[in-house]
Design a protein around this motif. Structure first.
Motif, mmCIF file in Angstrom:
data_model
loop_
_atom_site.group_PDB
_atom_site.id
_atom_site.type_symbol
_atom_site.label_atom_id
_atom_site.label_comp_id
_atom_site.label_asym_id
_atom_site.label_seq_id
_atom_site.Cartn_x
_atom_site.Cartn_y
_atom_site.Cartn_z
ATOM 1 N N ALA A 73 0.840 -1.199 0.000
ATOM 2 C CA ALA A 73 0.000 0.000 0.000
ATOM 3 C C ALA A 73 0.873 1.246 0.000
ATOM 4 C CB ALA A 73 -0.931 -0.004 1.204
ATOM 5 N N MET A 76 2.205 2.070 -3.343
ATOM 6 C CA MET A 76 1.212 2.613 -4.287
ATOM 7 C C MET A 76 0.761 4.029 -3.934
ATOM 8 S SD MET A 76 -1.314 -0.546 -5.019
ATOM 9 C CE MET A 76 -0.871 -2.022 -4.149
ATOM 10 N N THR A 82 -4.046 6.845 -8.143
ATOM 11 C CA THR A 82 -4.726 5.746 -7.463
ATOM 12 C C THR A 82 -5.383 6.252 -6.181
ATOM 13 O OG1 THR A 82 -2.684 5.145 -6.329
ATOM 14 C CG2 THR A 82 -3.200 3.938 -8.331
ATOM 15 N N GLU A 85 -9.388 3.891 -1.953
ATOM 16 C CA GLU A 85 -10.374 2.828 -2.141
ATOM 17 C C GLU A 85 -9.890 1.795 -3.154
ATOM 18 O OE1 GLU A 85 -11.131 6.094 -2.102
ATOM 19 O OE2 GLU A 85 -12.118 6.098 -0.143
ATOM 20 N N SER A 86 -9.272 2.254 -4.245
ATOM 21 C CA SER A 86 -8.793 1.301 -5.250
ATOM 22 C C SER A 86 -7.610 0.491 -4.726
ATOM 23 C CB SER A 86 -8.418 2.022 -6.544
ATOM 24 O OG SER A 86 -7.337 2.908 -6.328
ATOM 25 N N ILE A 87 -6.733 1.126 -3.948
ATOM 26 C CA ILE A 87 -5.617 0.391 -3.342
ATOM 27 C C ILE A 87 -6.166 -0.666 -2.389
ATOM 28 C CG2 ILE A 87 -3.636 0.597 -1.788
ATOM 29 C CD1 ILE A 87 -3.172 3.405 -2.953
ATOM 30 N N LYS A 89 -9.120 -2.078 -2.367
ATOM 31 C CA LYS A 89 -9.809 -3.130 -3.114
ATOM 32 C C LYS A 89 -8.797 -4.086 -3.743
ATOM 33 C CE LYS A 89 -13.510 -3.762 -6.435
ATOM 34 N NZ LYS A 89 -14.461 -3.112 -7.333
ATOM 35 N N LEU A 90 -7.728 -3.538 -4.289
ATOM 36 C CA LEU A 90 -6.691 -4.343 -4.908
ATOM 37 C C LEU A 90 -6.028 -5.272 -3.882
ATOM 38 C CD1 LEU A 90 -5.020 -4.837 -7.503
ATOM 39 C CD2 LEU A 90 -3.438 -3.122 -6.655
ATOM 40 N N LEU A 91 -5.840 -4.768 -2.669
ATOM 41 C CA LEU A 91 -5.182 -5.554 -1.624
ATOM 42 C C LEU A 91 -6.154 -6.455 -0.849
ATOM 43 C CD1 LEU A 91 -2.758 -2.844 -0.209
ATOM 44 C CD2 LEU A 91 -2.235 -4.709 -1.792
ATOM 45 N N GLY A 92 -7.450 -6.276 -1.064
ATOM 46 C CA GLY A 92 -8.436 -7.122 -0.397
ATOM 47 C C GLY A 92 -8.750 -6.716 1.028
#
Length: 129
Positions: A73, A76, A82, A85-87, A89-92
């Protein structure tokens, strides 16, 4: 006849000015007993929690984030394209989890200058330019 018996029983149980002190003492005794029992329960709970901590366990829900996810994180974050929220979501994980585990995350996203995140420490350097 039955109604008169019930009425008579209720009147006998009702505290009168003569036995009012007895009713107050009984109520005080009940309160003290309830408070004592509550203190025993709290003491037992605290002892059990302390014993669990000694064994190296911690109560509560297990954390979903690992040091590797935090590092990913942080890598990024400098990219302004970015979103948090997108980070997340990408990391779960949730965005709230990232905010909880990366203390300077709000400052990173609200600064307008270049952000340099040191990986070794949790410090952040801001420079405009």
């Amino acid at each position: 006849m039955l109604d008169q018996d019930l009425l008579h029983q209720r009147q006998q149980r009702r505290p009168s000015p003569g036995n009012r002190g007895l009713a107050d003492a009984e109520q005080l005794g009940r309160r003290l007993l309830a408070e004592f029992i509550r203190e025993l329960i709290v003491a037992g709970t605290n002892e059990a929690l302390a014993a669990v901590r000694v064994r190296g366990l911690n109560g509560g829900r297990p954390s979903t984030i690992t040091p590797e996810l935090i590092r990913a994180a942080r890598d990024m974050l400098p990219n302004p394209d970015t979103s948090i929220e997108s980070i997340a979501k990408l990391l779960g994980v949730s965005a709230g989890t990232l905010y909880n585990h990366i203390p300077y995350l709000r400052e990173l996203r609200t600064s307008r200058g270049f952000v340099h995140v040191q990986r070794q420490h949790l410090s952040v350097r801001f420079s405009s330019g």
